[in-house]
Design a protein around this motif. Sequence first.
Motif, PDB file in Angstrom:
ATOM      1  N   ILE A  15      44.391  43.280  39.912  1.00 56.64           N
ATOM      2  CA  ILE A  15      44.200  42.555  38.665  1.00 56.64           C
ATOM      3  C   ILE A  15      44.435  41.050  38.813  1.00 56.64           C
ATOM      4  O   ILE A  15      43.759  40.243  38.187  1.00 56.64           O
ATOM      5  CB  ILE A  15      45.066  43.135  37.511  1.00 56.64           C
ATOM      6  CG1 ILE A  15      44.715  42.506  36.168  1.00 56.64           C
ATOM      7  CG2 ILE A  15      46.550  42.971  37.798  1.00 56.64           C
ATOM      8  CD1 ILE A  15      43.337  42.800  35.665  1.00 56.64           C
ATOM      9  N   ASP A  16      45.391  40.654  39.660  1.00 55.40           N
ATOM     10  CA  ASP A  16      45.618  39.203  39.830  1.00 55.40           C
ATOM     11  C   ASP A  16      46.355  38.938  41.150  1.00 55.40           C
ATOM     12  O   ASP A  16      46.707  39.865  41.890  1.00 55.40           O
ATOM     13  CB  ASP A  16      46.367  38.606  38.617  1.00 55.40           C
ATOM     14  CG  ASP A  16      47.727  39.252  38.360  1.00 55.40           C
ATOM     15  OD1 ASP A  16      48.237  39.947  39.265  1.00 55.40           O
ATOM     16  OD2 ASP A  16      48.283  39.067  37.262  1.00 55.40           O
ATOM     17  N   GLY A  59      38.934  35.944  45.007  1.00 55.13           N
ATOM     18  CA  GLY A  59      39.208  37.256  44.404  1.00 55.13           C
ATOM     19  C   GLY A  59      40.533  37.802  44.896  1.00 55.13           C
ATOM     20  O   GLY A  59      41.093  37.324  45.888  1.00 55.13           O
ATOM     21  N   TYR A  60      41.007  38.832  44.182  1.00 52.20           N
ATOM     22  CA  TYR A  60      42.355  39.356  44.432  1.00 52.20           C
ATOM     23  C   TYR A  60      42.281  40.721  45.100  1.00 52.20           C
ATOM     24  O   TYR A  60      42.637  41.730  44.504  1.00 52.20           O
ATOM     25  CB  TYR A  60      43.115  39.430  43.110  1.00 52.20           C
ATOM     26  CG  TYR A  60      43.107  38.125  42.351  1.00 52.20           C
ATOM     27  CD1 TYR A  60      43.592  36.957  42.954  1.00 52.20           C
ATOM     28  CD2 TYR A  60      42.602  38.045  41.055  1.00 52.20           C
ATOM     29  CE1 TYR A  60      43.573  35.742  42.276  1.00 52.20           C
ATOM     30  CE2 TYR A  60      42.593  36.837  40.370  1.00 52.20           C
ATOM     31  CZ  TYR A  60      43.066  35.691  40.985  1.00 52.20           C
ATOM     32  OH  TYR A  60      43.044  34.506  40.316  1.00 52.20           O
ATOM     33  N   PHE A  61      41.793  40.728  46.330  1.00 44.05           N
ATOM     34  CA  PHE A  61      41.542  42.011  46.982  1.00 44.05           C
ATOM     35  C   PHE A  61      42.708  42.464  47.862  1.00 44.05           C
ATOM     36  O   PHE A  61      43.426  41.654  48.442  1.00 44.05           O
ATOM     37  CB  PHE A  61      40.267  41.917  47.821  1.00 44.05           C
ATOM     38  CG  PHE A  61      39.038  41.761  46.957  1.00 44.05           C
ATOM     39  CD1 PHE A  61      38.465  42.864  46.346  1.00 44.05           C
ATOM     40  CD2 PHE A  61      38.492  40.504  46.711  1.00 44.05           C
ATOM     41  CE1 PHE A  61      37.358  42.725  45.521  1.00 44.05           C
ATOM     42  CE2 PHE A  61      37.388  40.359  45.887  1.00 44.05           C
ATOM     43  CZ  PHE A  61      36.825  41.474  45.294  1.00 44.05           C
ATOM     44  N   THR A 119      33.989  43.333  34.540  1.00 47.51           N
ATOM     45  CA  THR A 119      34.051  41.875  34.620  1.00 47.51           C
ATOM     46  C   THR A 119      35.469  41.348  34.424  1.00 47.51           C
ATOM     47  O   THR A 119      35.885  40.416  35.085  1.00 47.51           O
ATOM     48  CB  THR A 119      33.109  41.243  33.568  1.00 47.51           C
ATOM     49  OG1 THR A 119      31.813  41.807  33.736  1.00 47.51           O
ATOM     50  CG2 THR A 119      33.023  39.743  33.742  1.00 47.51           C
ATOM     51  N   GLU A 120      36.232  41.959  33.526  1.00 50.99           N
ATOM     52  CA  GLU A 120      37.560  41.389  33.281  1.00 50.99           C
ATOM     53  C   GLU A 120      38.683  42.138  34.008  1.00 50.99           C
ATOM     54  O   GLU A 120      39.763  41.588  34.183  1.00 50.99           O
ATOM     55  CB  GLU A 120      37.872  41.332  31.784  1.00 50.99           C
ATOM     56  CG  GLU A 120      37.983  42.675  31.081  1.00 50.99           C
ATOM     57  CD  GLU A 120      38.339  42.524  29.603  1.00 50.99           C
ATOM     58  OE1 GLU A 120      38.719  41.421  29.167  1.00 50.99           O
ATOM     59  OE2 GLU A 120      38.240  43.536  28.878  1.00 50.99           O
ATOM     60  N   MET A 121      38.411  43.376  34.435  1.00 49.43           N
ATOM     61  CA  MET A 121      39.471  44.155  35.075  1.00 49.43           C
ATOM     62  C   MET A 121      39.179  44.428  36.537  1.00 49.43           C
ATOM     63  O   MET A 121      40.088  44.583  37.338  1.00 49.43           O
ATOM     64  CB  MET A 121      39.661  45.460  34.278  1.00 49.43           C
ATOM     65  CG  MET A 121      40.787  46.350  34.737  1.00 49.43           C
ATOM     66  SD  MET A 121      40.164  47.444  36.019  1.00 49.43           S
ATOM     67  CE  MET A 121      41.655  48.042  36.758  1.00 49.43           C
ATOM     68  N   GLY A 122      37.907  44.501  36.917  1.00 48.79           N
ATOM     69  CA  GLY A 122      37.556  44.562  38.333  1.00 48.79           C
ATOM     70  C   GLY A 122      37.094  45.898  38.873  1.00 48.79           C
ATOM     71  O   GLY A 122      36.464  45.959  39.926  1.00 48.79           O
ATOM     72  N   THR A 129      36.497  37.234  41.375  1.00 48.74           N
ATOM     73  CA  THR A 129      36.171  35.874  41.810  1.00 48.74           C
ATOM     74  C   THR A 129      37.323  34.901  41.564  1.00 48.74           C
ATOM     75  O   THR A 129      37.340  33.800  42.104  1.00 48.74           O
ATOM     76  CB  THR A 129      34.949  35.336  41.036  1.00 48.74           C
ATOM     77  OG1 THR A 129      35.274  35.316  39.635  1.00 48.74           O
ATOM     78  CG2 THR A 129      33.716  36.213  41.256  1.00 48.74           C
ATOM     79  N   GLY A 130      38.260  35.288  40.714  1.00 44.43           N
ATOM     80  CA  GLY A 130      39.347  34.384  40.343  1.00 44.43           C
ATOM     81  C   GLY A 130      38.893  33.299  39.367  1.00 44.43           C
ATOM     82  O   GLY A 130      39.632  32.371  39.076  1.00 44.43           O
ATOM     83  N   LYS A 131      37.683  33.436  38.845  1.00 44.71           N
ATOM     84  CA  LYS A 131      37.139  32.403  37.943  1.00 44.71           C
ATOM     85  C   LYS A 131      37.318  32.794  36.475  1.00 44.71           C
ATOM     86  O   LYS A 131      37.210  33.975  36.122  1.00 44.71           O
ATOM     87  CB  LYS A 131      35.640  32.235  38.200  1.00 44.71           C
ATOM     88  CG  LYS A 131      35.326  31.621  39.543  1.00 44.71           C
ATOM     89  CD  LYS A 131      34.210  30.615  39.373  1.00 44.71           C
ATOM     90  CE  LYS A 131      34.112  29.604  40.482  1.00 44.71           C
ATOM     91  NZ  LYS A 131      34.022  30.154  41.824  1.00 44.71           N
TER      92      LYS A 131
END
Length: 493
Positions: A341-342, A374-376, A104-107, A43-45
Amino acid sequence: MTATNRMALGAEQSDALANVQTGLLIGGWRTVLEKLPVENPATGKVIAEVADGTADDGVEALDAAVRAQRGWAATTARYRADVLHHLYAAVIESREELALLITTEMGKPLAEARGEVDYAADYVRWYAEEAVRLDGRSLTTPNGRSEVVTYRGPVGPCLLITPWNFPLAMGLRKVAPALAAGCTVVWKPADLTPLTALRAASLMLEAGVPEGVVNVVTTTDAASFSATVMADPRLRKVSFTGSTPVGRRLLAQASEGVLKSSMELGGNAPLLVLEDADVDRAVEGAFVAKLRNGGQSCVAANRMYVHEKVADAFVEAFAARVARVAFGNGMDAATDLGPLIDGRAVDKVAGLVTDAVARGAKVLAGGVVPDGPGYFYPATVLDHVAPGSRLLGEEIFGPVAPIVRFQDEGEAILHANATPFGLAAYLFTENGDRARRVAAALDAGMVGVNQGAISDASVPFGGVKQSGLGREGGAEGIEDYTELKFVSTPSVR
Ligand code: NAD
């Protein structure tokens, strides 16, 4: 965590987050004022904040590790094995909670996150079993004068630095053999994924790891934190998993104090499909080798060399398989592929694909960055990738499969070895002699024949050339946390 961002998470994810101690583990838990934000890459949040430790905190963590070292080393191997067995049980019991934190933190998709928990727990069980088998040997020198006994003892306090791509497994793969050998540790997890490490640290305390034996410092200031701790002569070892440029820097710093160093660094794994491969098996293996962890794995197949004779059949089936991969939030059961990841990772992967296409590669699946949030990046297949394309020389760390066609086995081996890296390699052939011959010719620490997933707690994971120094896993992995000593006495025989 803000109320808005909490609402973006499901109840289970929120519960898992609420269970995380967000301070520093230095002897006991402590809170600090400086905070490090943690994002959900889907989500980038920002979904949580944890302590942002300093180099001074690193020194205090080392103080705690040094204080605990003698007592921990004095415990029996059976005692340490029992603690690790308790930790194994605690990790398995917390599988769902840990998997939720990882996603949640890594995706990565939740199913893969559960797989990571099992894989990570396996290292704990394995080293619980190895702790009691750390034997020396005895010999009489050939001249008959001396009788010698060798001993393996713990190296002493260790600094463990781990990456974000397997937030639990890369940590437990170091913590477990260190504890088994009788070492105390300061663990610095990646600042992108601190939550899983912090929860794992709580489980260690619950399992009976004494305070001070494992210390965890989360920080955004990795460089000065590590440089300070590594300059302290009380530190006896550094074990790092991450990129080769950072590993090189750490090795330079380690040279000052001749610090014992283990390095699990980057890869650029070739995958060879030879003319006598079973194409279905090769497609399945290549799919796993490429897309496990969204391609964000040091052993991910980075380049695929496919023999002309089977190339059309392989490429058609592989591209069709990859085109069906659904990307999305890892919490969604329909998701096969989570986010990168980002944003920097998306830009890097997109840049590599643009470069390959500009040099003539044909996009058979994916290849277009979707709109956020999000970082897709979609699962992507590139055929006819030209020599010199950047993604053949650099670690992609994303779900992109570049395919190069070849005509001659020798030529494929030359291409495969034309890299400063040498972590994993994959090979598909139905001819056993040829499999052994080509596997022997590949410059890699690990070769998968007719399979795309090769890592296991029981095997010595590690690379040659600039992919690293030392091994993790297997009976060999604990040796990196020991010093070998011998005692020689006059022979009485
Ligand atoms: P990275 O090198 O950026 O970071 C790894 C760790 O080092 C993190 O904890 C980070 O905070 C820390 N770090 C960053 N700069 C530092 C510095 N100057 N001094 C001290 N510590 C520093 O790598 P990453 O992006 O987190 O992970 C991806 C890389 O890890 C890839 O290259 C991948 O191949 C490699 N990797 C290797 C293995 C292996 O077993 N060989 C396993 C997983 C990942």
